[in-house]
Design a protein around this motif. Structure first.
Motif, mmCIF file in Angstrom:
data_model
loop_
_atom_site.group_PDB
_atom_site.id
_atom_site.type_symbol
_atom_site.label_atom_id
_atom_site.label_comp_id
_atom_site.label_asym_id
_atom_site.label_seq_id
_atom_site.Cartn_x
_atom_site.Cartn_y
_atom_site.Cartn_z
ATOM 1 N N PHE A 232 20.535 -79.739 13.443
ATOM 2 C CA PHE A 232 20.835 -79.144 14.740
ATOM 3 C C PHE A 232 20.409 -77.678 14.669
ATOM 4 N N LYS A 233 19.584 -77.264 15.652
ATOM 5 C CA LYS A 233 19.002 -75.926 15.587
ATOM 6 C C LYS A 233 19.251 -75.180 16.889
ATOM 7 N N GLU B 240 27.029 -80.379 6.255
ATOM 8 C CA GLU B 240 27.021 -80.025 4.834
ATOM 9 C C GLU B 240 26.313 -78.712 4.547
ATOM 10 N N THR B 241 25.426 -78.253 5.428
ATOM 11 C CA THR B 241 24.782 -76.954 5.211
ATOM 12 C C THR B 241 24.624 -76.211 6.534
ATOM 13 N N LEU B 242 24.635 -74.890 6.422
ATOM 14 C CA LEU B 242 24.375 -73.998 7.552
ATOM 15 C C LEU B 242 23.480 -72.880 7.038
ATOM 16 N N THR B 243 22.350 -72.672 7.709
ATOM 17 C CA THR B 243 21.399 -71.654 7.301
ATOM 18 C C THR B 243 21.115 -70.737 8.479
ATOM 19 N N ILE B 244 21.060 -69.444 8.209
ATOM 20 C CA ILE B 244 20.740 -68.463 9.243
ATOM 21 C C ILE B 244 19.506 -67.697 8.807
ATOM 22 N N ALA B 245 18.516 -67.629 9.678
ATOM 23 C CA ALA B 245 17.267 -66.930 9.391
ATOM 24 C C ALA B 245 16.993 -65.912 10.493
ATOM 25 N N ASP B 246 16.078 -64.983 10.221
ATOM 26 C CA ASP B 246 15.686 -64.036 11.266
ATOM 27 C C ASP B 246 14.625 -64.671 12.154
ATOM 28 N N ALA B 247 14.130 -63.923 13.126
ATOM 29 C CA ALA B 247 13.180 -64.479 14.095
ATOM 30 C C ALA B 247 11.881 -64.920 13.426
ATOM 31 N N ARG C 32 23.131 -68.488 3.678
ATOM 32 C CA ARG C 32 23.309 -69.949 3.756
ATOM 33 C C ARG C 32 24.706 -70.324 3.267
ATOM 34 N N MET C 33 25.144 -71.497 3.696
ATOM 35 C CA MET C 33 26.479 -71.965 3.356
ATOM 36 C C MET C 33 26.464 -73.476 3.175
ATOM 37 N N ALA C 34 27.198 -73.954 2.169
ATOM 38 C CA ALA C 34 27.499 -75.376 2.034
ATOM 39 C C ALA C 34 28.943 -75.588 2.453
#
Length: 232
Positions: free
Chosen positions: A216-217, A166-173, A180-182
């Motif tokens: 999941f990371k 349901e969600t996807l998040t991308i962050a820097d180091a 982010r995406m739903a």
């Protein structure tokens, strides 16, 4: 279904059909379970949200993408199609206006109402949450590709309840969120996303969460090296 979807998704906001939004799709769905769609709205400049939906799907909305300040308004993925339908991209600019483009697509049907391959094989739990990705730095941007193993069950198959990322998040180091995406069950099994991020990062931290609350990371190196398949 256009009037219904427009009222539900955009409320009273102004809507324009705009050739500046490019939606790239095949005219015929060779595989209705994994239909490729690319949305490129870079001609609009700063963008707040990107919606991808198919009018006649039982689960019309596939993704709701919020590009952060370091993300280009570009996304590519694969969705399910349940019948011949318009496939549309709606892009909201900073002034609140929605810019819409779409294409009619011929599809044999059943993309949302057939069990995913991993369910048929019976090995879905062995690979749940495996994440793989790669970054390709360019002159000014980085092309980031992310794949997550997940059955993306729609709930429309007998005895298989709805169960999807349901969600996807991308962050820097450093943990700062870049974008982010739903998403919903009409995204294809084992979702794959291609994004364009401004500049270059040493690494990209990806977090996906599903409707059961599992997270999941994984870390994608920023120098064009494939990440290992690392569920957690």
């Amino acid at each position: 279904m256009w009037v219904y979807h427009a009222r539900r998704l955009f409320s009273d906001a102004p809507v324009h059909f705009d050739a500046a939004v490019r939606i790239l799709v095949p005219q015929i769905a060779e595989n209705q379970h994994a239909f490729p769609v690319t949305i490129d709205a870079r001609a609009l400049g700063t963008v707040q949200r990107i919606l991808l939906f198919a009018d006649l799907n039982p689960i019309p909305l596939a993704i709701d993408y919020t590009p952060g300040p370091l993300a280009q308004p570009f996304v590519a993925t694969r969705i399910k199609l349940d019948q011949r339908t318009p496939v549309r991209a709606a892009v909201q600019t900073g002034d609140g206006v929605w810019h819409v483009a779409g294409e009619w697509v011929d599809a044999a049907g059943g993309g949302c109402s057939a069990p995913p391959v991993s369910r048929v094989k019976g090995d879905w739990a062995d690979h749940l949450g495996e994440l793989h990705g790669r970054a390709w730095p360019g002159a000014d941007d980085t092309r980031l590709r992310i794949a997550v193993r997940h059955p993306m069950d729609t709930g429309l198959v007998e005895n298989i309840p709805a169960y999807n990322l349901e969600t996807l998040t991308i962050a820097d180091a450093g943990g700062a969120v870049l974008t982010r995406m739903a998403m919903h069950g009409s995204v294809a099994e084992d979702p794959v996303f291609t994004l364009l991020l401004k500049g270059h990062q040493s690494a990209y931290a990806v977090t996906a969460r599903d409707t059961s609350g599992l997270e999941f990371k994984g870390i994608i190196p920023g120098e064009g090296v494939s990440s290992p398949r690392t569920p957690s």
